[in-house]
Scaffold this motif. Structure first.
Motif, PDB file in Angstrom:
ATOM      1  N   ARG A 251       0.414  -1.009   0.019  1.00  0.00           N
ATOM      2  CA  ARG A 251      -0.324   0.188   0.157  1.00  0.00           C
ATOM      3  C   ARG A 251       0.208   1.697   0.492  1.00  0.00           C
ATOM      4  N   GLN A 252       2.098   0.950   0.915  1.00  0.00           N
ATOM      5  CA  GLN A 252       3.022   2.614   0.825  1.00  0.00           C
ATOM      6  C   GLN A 252       3.473   2.440  -0.894  1.00  0.00           C
ATOM      7  N   GLY A 253       3.610   1.909  -1.523  1.00  0.00           N
ATOM      8  CA  GLY A 253       3.909   1.789  -2.934  1.00  0.00           C
ATOM      9  C   GLY A 253       2.514   2.692  -3.552  1.00  0.00           C
ATOM     10  N   VAL A 254       1.444   2.047  -3.421  1.00  0.00           N
ATOM     11  CA  VAL A 254       1.004   2.787  -3.972  1.00  0.00           C
ATOM     12  C   VAL A 254       0.497   4.364  -3.619  1.00  0.00           C
ATOM     13  N   TYR A 255       0.760   4.708  -2.937  1.00  0.00           N
ATOM     14  CA  TYR A 255       0.606   6.116  -1.990  1.00  0.00           C
ATOM     15  C   TYR A 255       1.961   6.880  -2.562  1.00  0.00           C
ATOM     16  N   ASP A 256       3.279   6.345  -2.513  1.00  0.00           N
ATOM     17  CA  ASP A 256       4.350   6.427  -3.383  1.00  0.00           C
ATOM     18  C   ASP A 256       3.536   7.079  -4.788  1.00  0.00           C
ATOM     19  N   PHE A 257       3.062   6.070  -5.870  1.00  0.00           N
ATOM     20  CA  PHE A 257       2.701   5.950  -7.230  1.00  0.00           C
ATOM     21  C   PHE A 257       1.793   7.492  -7.230  1.00  0.00           C
ATOM     22  N   MET A 258       0.861   7.879  -7.043  1.00  0.00           N
ATOM     23  CA  MET A 258       0.134   8.396  -6.483  1.00  0.00           C
ATOM     24  C   MET A 258       0.841  10.031  -6.523  1.00  0.00           C
ATOM     25  N   ASP A 259       2.173  10.288  -5.340  1.00  0.00           N
ATOM     26  CA  ASP A 259       2.443  11.144  -5.600  1.00  0.00           C
ATOM     27  C   ASP A 259       2.670  11.732  -6.509  1.00  0.00           C
ATOM     28  N   VAL A 260       3.773  10.525  -6.559  1.00  0.00           N
ATOM     29  CA  VAL A 260       4.347  10.950  -8.521  1.00  0.00           C
ATOM     30  C   VAL A 260       3.555  11.302  -9.494  1.00  0.00           C
ATOM     31  N   PHE A 261       2.023  10.941  -9.064  1.00  0.00           N
ATOM     32  CA  PHE A 261       1.847  11.230 -10.255  1.00  0.00           C
ATOM     33  C   PHE A 261       1.527  12.716 -10.213  1.00  0.00           C
ATOM     34  N   LEU A 262       1.426  13.384  -8.603  1.00  0.00           N
ATOM     35  CA  LEU A 262       0.884  14.832  -8.278  1.00  0.00           C
ATOM     36  C   LEU A 262       2.099  15.624  -8.902  1.00  0.00           C
ATOM     37  N   LEU A 263       3.004  15.323  -8.795  1.00  0.00           N
ATOM     38  CA  LEU A 263       4.540  15.934  -9.074  1.00  0.00           C
ATOM     39  C   LEU A 263       4.883  15.902 -10.610  1.00  0.00           C
ATOM     40  N   TRP A 264       3.907  14.530 -11.700  1.00  0.00           N
ATOM     41  CA  TRP A 264       4.045  15.318 -13.299  1.00  0.00           C
ATOM     42  C   TRP A 264       3.213  15.992 -13.251  1.00  0.00           C
ATOM     43  N   PHE A 265       2.145  16.385 -12.535  1.00  0.00           N
ATOM     44  CA  PHE A 265       0.389  16.674 -13.281  1.00  0.00           C
ATOM     45  C   PHE A 265       1.327  18.329 -12.977  1.00  0.00           C
ATOM     46  N   HIS A 266       1.930  18.194 -11.448  1.00  0.00           N
ATOM     47  CA  HIS A 266       2.148  20.062 -11.165  1.00  0.00           C
ATOM     48  C   HIS A 266       3.649  20.556 -12.514  1.00  0.00           C
ATOM     49  N   ASP A 267       4.406  20.098 -12.386  1.00  0.00           N
ATOM     50  CA  ASP A 267       5.318  19.776 -13.858  1.00  0.00           C
ATOM     51  C   ASP A 267       5.387  20.669 -14.922  1.00  0.00           C
ATOM     52  N   VAL A 268       3.404  19.372 -15.647  1.00  0.00           N
ATOM     53  CA  VAL A 268       2.513  19.839 -16.331  1.00  0.00           C
ATOM     54  C   VAL A 268       1.970  21.709 -16.338  1.00  0.00           C
ATOM     55  N   LEU A 269       1.239  21.533 -14.851  1.00  0.00           N
ATOM     56  CA  LEU A 269       0.568  23.037 -14.693  1.00  0.00           C
ATOM     57  C   LEU A 269       1.931  24.277 -14.877  1.00  0.00           C
ATOM     58  N   MET A 270       3.019  23.823 -14.051  1.00  0.00           N
ATOM     59  CA  MET A 270       4.065  24.929 -14.293  1.00  0.00           C
ATOM     60  C   MET A 270       4.579  25.641 -15.710  1.00  0.00           C
ATOM     61  N   PHE A 271       4.517  24.339 -16.752  1.00  0.00           N
ATOM     62  CA  PHE A 271       5.306  24.654 -17.785  1.00  0.00           C
ATOM     63  C   PHE A 271       4.276  24.811 -18.783  1.00  0.00           C
ATOM     64  N   LYS A 272       2.922  25.098 -18.420  1.00  0.00           N
ATOM     65  CA  LYS A 272       2.122  25.608 -19.585  1.00  0.00           C
ATOM     66  C   LYS A 272       2.150  27.087 -18.864  1.00  0.00           C
ATOM     67  N   ALA A 273       2.567  26.982 -17.323  1.00  0.00           N
ATOM     68  CA  ALA A 273       2.164  28.569 -16.968  1.00  0.00           C
ATOM     69  C   ALA A 273       2.890  29.546 -17.535  1.00  0.00           C
ATOM     70  N   THR A 274       3.826  29.463 -17.515  1.00  0.00           N
ATOM     71  CA  THR A 274       5.864  28.943 -17.424  1.00  0.00           C
ATOM     72  C   THR A 274       6.476  29.201 -18.627  1.00  0.00           C
ATOM     73  N   ARG A 275       6.519  28.152 -19.833  1.00  0.00           N
ATOM     74  CA  ARG A 275       6.461  27.948 -20.192  1.00  0.00           C
ATOM     75  C   ARG A 275       8.971  27.656 -19.648  1.00  0.00           C
ATOM     76  N   GLU A 276       8.675  27.972 -19.035  1.00  0.00           N
ATOM     77  CA  GLU A 276      10.353  27.239 -18.333  1.00  0.00           C
ATOM     78  C   GLU A 276      10.579  26.278 -17.186  1.00  0.00           C
ATOM     79  N   VAL A 277      11.834  25.669 -17.921  1.00  0.00           N
ATOM     80  CA  VAL A 277      11.747  24.176 -17.363  1.00  0.00           C
ATOM     81  C   VAL A 277      13.002  24.096 -16.302  1.00  0.00           C
TER      82      VAL A 277
END
Length: 335
Positions: A251-277
């Motif tokens: 189960r802890q591994g599942v939560y870790d997966f979901m936290d990676v998903f959140l980080l991934w989409f946070h990156d998507v949002l940041m790039f969409k807003a700023t176009r910065e890498v």
């Protein structure tokens, strides 16, 4: 063999400078309170701070750091200092009145064996029953001059107002990503590129950072989770559910997966807003992030982040595993 964190004293604490300053000032000025609450989420360093504070109070050098060399410090480091008492409890989700009476209330009238103070450290203090808290209250209200009680609580608000009003409350804030990254690189010898991912993933929690840094499977899990997000348009929902089950395991591994998903989409949002890498966690995946940012709206990304958090909450509440993930992956696909 790595020396215990307690041996480094306050100087070895990562972050929490305001709390460290408060503790050291209290010792220096002789204004140590008889009761403290240290509040902060699990893994934030509450017990470590309480232990170093207790060691400092008992240290024979009487400075604002434990010397680590005197008899008291050496005993504290080995867990055998008789005047630093860690209150333990049998039930995982409750600290009962009998435990508080036996280990604190009934013990506090006995003078210190060899030190200036008797320091009681109560872990999971928010799990004390109301009866246990009321039993402790009289000791906090009228303590012997040598008694110091330190309550460690993930959620200080769960303690009775009568307890809170009689304690000095010190709240731990999340450690900054910069401090976390430096700690991972210098203390745990994590390479630069991994330290950045781990620091973002730890979300300011030093205990979590240590756990993932010491886990050989962590980076593999990150890579698997990122791979899934890159293929989320082509994979069927049931395939993604099966992949999480297979790859995440416990189960802890599942939560870790979901936290990676959140980080991934946070990156998507940041790039969409700023176009910065530069500010992205997954800089190496810029092409996939750019592609996702081009097809998802701001509202869509927000819905996805909410769906991932909701799935985490459902799993914590023991809602059906497959259903929780299915609703999350449907939202990721639809947006």
């Amino acid at each position: 063999m790595r020396e215990p964190d307690e041996a480094k004293g306050f100087a070895g604490i990562i972050g929490h400078r305001d709390v460290v300053t408060h503790m050291q000032s209290a010792v220096k000025q002789g204004k140590v309170s008889h009761a403290y609450i240290i509040g902060g989420e699990k893994g934030s360093g509450k017990r470590l701070l309480a232990t170093i504070f207790a060691m400092t109070l008992q240290c024979e050098q009487k400075g604002i750091e434990p010397c680590g060399q005197c008899a008291s410090c050496r005993k504290a480091l080995s867990g055998s200092q008789p005047d630093i008492i860690y209150v333990h409890h049998e039930k995982p989700n409750s600290v009962g009145i009998d435990e508080i009476r036996e280990q604190v209330v009934g013990d506090v009238s006995i003078r210190p064996y060899e030190s200036r103070y008797k320091v009681y450290i109560i872990d999971d203090a928010a799990l004390m029953t109301p009866q246990a808290q009321n039993a402790l209250l009289k000791t906090i209200e009228e303590p012997p001059e040598y008694a110091i009680i330190i309550l460690l609580a993930d959620n200080p608000e769960a303690l009775l107002p009568t307890i809170r009003s009689r304690c000095v409350t010190l709240r731990l804030k999340p450690v900054t990503d910069e401090e976390m990254k430096e700690y991972l690189m210098t203390q745990l010898h994590v390479p630069d590129y991994k330290a950045e991912v781990m620091a973002s993933f730890a979300q300011g929690n030093i205990g979590r950072a240590k756990r993932i840094a010491e886990s050989p499977e962590f980076m593999e899990s990150v890579e698997n989770a990122v791979r899934m997000m890159k293929r989320s348009k082509s994979l069927a929902v049931y395939e993604m559910i099966e992949a999480v089950k297979e790859l995440a395991g416990q189960r802890q591994g599942v939560y870790d997966f979901m936290d990676v998903f959140l980080l991934w989409f946070h990156d998507v949002l940041m790039f969409k807003a700023t176009r910065e890498v530069d500010n992205l966690v997954f800089k190496d995946e810029i092409n996939a992030i750019q592609e996702r940012a081009s097809v998802s709206s701001y509202e869509g990304i927000e819905k996805i982040e909410e769906a991932i958090q909701t799935a985490k909450d459902r799993l914590h509440a023991n809602v059906n595993f497959d259903l929780s993930l299915e609703l999350m992956f449907l939202t990721i696909r639809e947006n």
